[in-house]
Design a protein around this motif. Structure first.
Motif, short mmCIF file in Angstrom:
data_model
loop_
_atom_site.label_atom_id
_atom_site.label_comp_id
_atom_site.label_asym_id
_atom_site.label_seq_id
_atom_site.Cartn_x
_atom_site.Cartn_y
_atom_site.Cartn_z
N ILE A 1 0.84 -1.21 0.00
CA ILE A 1 0.00 0.00 0.00
C ILE A 1 0.87 1.26 0.00
O ILE A 1 0.59 2.22 -0.72
CB ILE A 1 -0.99 0.00 1.19
N GLU A 2 1.96 1.24 0.77
CA GLU A 2 2.89 2.39 0.76
C GLU A 2 3.44 2.64 -0.65
O GLU A 2 3.51 3.78 -1.10
CB GLU A 2 4.07 2.14 1.72
N PHE A 3 3.82 1.55 -1.32
CA PHE A 3 4.33 1.65 -2.69
C PHE A 3 3.27 2.27 -3.62
O PHE A 3 3.56 3.19 -4.39
CB PHE A 3 4.76 0.26 -3.19
N LEU A 4 2.04 1.77 -3.53
CA LEU A 4 0.97 2.27 -4.40
C LEU A 4 0.70 3.75 -4.14
O LEU A 4 0.47 4.53 -5.07
CB LEU A 4 -0.31 1.45 -4.18
N LYS A 5 0.74 4.15 -2.87
CA LYS A 5 0.49 5.55 -2.54
C LYS A 5 1.61 6.45 -3.10
O LYS A 5 1.34 7.52 -3.60
CB LYS A 5 0.33 5.73 -1.03
N ARG A 6 2.84 5.94 -3.03
CA ARG A 6 3.97 6.71 -3.62
C ARG A 6 3.79 6.87 -5.12
O ARG A 6 4.19 7.87 -5.71
CB ARG A 6 5.31 5.99 -3.36
N GLU A 7 3.16 5.87 -5.75
CA GLU A 7 2.93 5.92 -7.20
C GLU A 7 1.62 6.65 -7.55
O GLU A 7 1.15 6.59 -8.68
CB GLU A 7 2.91 4.50 -7.78
N ASN A 8 1.04 7.30 -6.55
CA ASN A 8 -0.19 8.10 -6.75
C ASN A 8 -1.44 7.29 -7.08
O ASN A 8 -2.34 7.78 -7.77
CB ASN A 8 0.02 9.19 -7.82
N PHE A 9 -1.50 6.07 -6.58
CA PHE A 9 -2.74 5.30 -6.68
C PHE A 9 -3.68 5.76 -5.57
O PHE A 9 -3.25 6.07 -4.45
CB PHE A 9 -2.47 3.81 -6.45
N ARG A 10 -4.99 5.78 -5.87
CA ARG A 10 -5.99 5.88 -4.81
C ARG A 10 -6.29 4.45 -4.40
O ARG A 10 -6.34 3.55 -5.24
CB ARG A 10 -7.28 6.55 -5.34
N ILE A 11 -6.49 4.24 -3.10
CA ILE A 11 -6.68 2.89 -2.57
C ILE A 11 -8.11 2.71 -2.08
O ILE A 11 -8.60 3.50 -1.27
CB ILE A 11 -5.74 2.62 -1.37
N ALA A 12 -8.78 1.66 -2.56
CA ALA A 12 -10.13 1.34 -2.09
C ALA A 12 -10.13 -0.07 -1.51
O ALA A 12 -9.55 -1.00 -2.09
CB ALA A 12 -11.13 1.41 -3.24
N ILE A 13 -10.75 -0.22 -0.35
CA ILE A 13 -10.99 -1.56 0.22
C ILE A 13 -12.49 -1.84 0.05
O ILE A 13 -13.33 -1.05 0.52
CB ILE A 13 -10.60 -1.60 1.71
N ILE A 14 -12.81 -2.92 -0.64
CA ILE A 14 -14.22 -3.26 -0.91
C ILE A 14 -14.45 -4.67 -0.36
O ILE A 14 -13.98 -5.65 -0.93
CB ILE A 14 -14.55 -3.18 -2.41
N SER A 15 -15.14 -4.75 0.77
CA SER A 15 -15.27 -6.03 1.48
C SER A 15 -16.72 -6.35 1.78
O SER A 15 -17.48 -5.48 2.19
CB SER A 15 -14.49 -5.93 2.80
N SER A 16 -17.09 -7.64 1.60
CA SER A 16 -18.44 -8.02 2.04
C SER A 16 -18.37 -8.52 3.48
O SER A 16 -19.30 -9.10 4.00
CB SER A 16 -19.07 -9.06 1.10
N GLY A 17 -17.22 -8.27 4.12
CA GLY A 17 -17.08 -8.53 5.55
C GLY A 17 -17.60 -7.37 6.37
O GLY A 17 -18.47 -6.62 5.92
N LEU A 18 -17.03 -7.20 7.56
CA LEU A 18 -17.59 -6.23 8.51
C LEU A 18 -16.80 -4.94 8.57
O LEU A 18 -15.57 -4.94 8.56
CB LEU A 18 -17.66 -6.88 9.90
N LEU A 19 -17.54 -3.84 8.65
CA LEU A 19 -16.93 -2.51 8.66
C LEU A 19 -16.00 -2.31 9.85
O LEU A 19 -15.00 -1.60 9.74
CB LEU A 19 -18.02 -1.44 8.64
N CYS A 20 -16.30 -2.94 10.99
CA CYS A 20 -15.43 -2.78 12.18
C CYS A 20 -13.99 -3.14 11.83
O CYS A 20 -13.06 -2.45 12.23
CB CYS A 20 -15.87 -3.71 13.31
N LEU A 21 -13.82 -4.23 11.06
CA LEU A 21 -12.47 -4.64 10.66
C LEU A 21 -11.97 -3.78 9.50
O LEU A 21 -10.84 -3.29 9.53
CB LEU A 21 -12.48 -6.12 10.25
#
Length: 206
Positions: A81-101
């Motif tokens: 994730i650090e690498f992707l952020k340095r490369e100017n990616f926006r990061i999305a987490i899309i989970s059908s699990g639980l928001l608490c986690l």
């Protein structure tokens, strides 16, 4: 550029928060029945989520967070994730699990967007048995499509491991399946997040 990640089995070692909490709370027998009803097409996803949550009524947010704090990251998650952020990616987490986690992971990794299913607690932090099902079992593709319309990224990469990631894979320019469940295929199949990074480095060089 946009990178969309599944959470469980992809960024963290937990396979399913729903299952793990059922086992923790002693409700797995019933939970398994509800899962089978969903997969037979007898109930929709929102009903399934609510039936599951109704079994945990009276348990507390504190108990859920105790579980959340035991969940470990996959090797290389932070570095990727650090690498992707340095490369100017926006990061999305899309989970059908639980928001608490998902929200904890999103906060710690610095994700730009977090989508997951939200258990409802009362004012004392007790589970009410209600859920806001933001991410339907097959709804990840629609969420990613909406993000793409909003951000208009030059490149969209999706990383996941399960059936419910296939819809997300279809929306991405490049899909990467990490230790995928049987029958789940991406443009690339890898065994580690280090390999995910290598593939993305290759794409950026093109």
């Amino acid at each position: 550029m946009l990178a969309a990640f599944d959470l469980e089995g992809t960024l963290v070692k937990s396979v399913s928060g729903w299952v793990e909490l059922h086992k923790r709370f002693g409700t797995w027998e019933k939970g398994k029945e509800y899962a089978e009803m969903f997969f037979r097409g007898e109930i929709d996803y929102a009903t399934w989520a609510e039936l599951d949550a109704s079994l945990w009524k009276g348990h507390t947010k504190e108990e859920i967070l105790e579980w959340v704090n035991t969940v470990e990251y996959m090797e290389g998650a932070e570095e990727l994730i650090e690498f992707l952020k340095r490369e100017n990616f926006r990061i999305a987490i899309i989970s059908s699990g639980l928001l608490c986690l998902a929200s904890k992971v999103g906060r710690e990794l610095g994700a730009d967007y977090v989508f997951a299913n939200e258990l409802i607690f009362d004012e004392n932090g007790v589970i009410t048995g209600k859920v806001r099902p933001h991410v339907d079992f097959r709804g990840k593709g629609a969420i990613l499509r909406k993000l793409k319309e909003e951000l208009k990224p030059s490149l969209t990469v999706a990383v996941g491991d399960g059936y419910n990631d296939i819809a997300m894979f279809r929306e991405a320019d490049v899909s990467i399946a990490i230790n995928p469940h049987e029958g789940v295929e991406g443009d690339h199949v890898v065994e580690s997040l280090r390999e995910v990074r290598e593939i993305i480095e290759g794409l950026l060089e093109e």
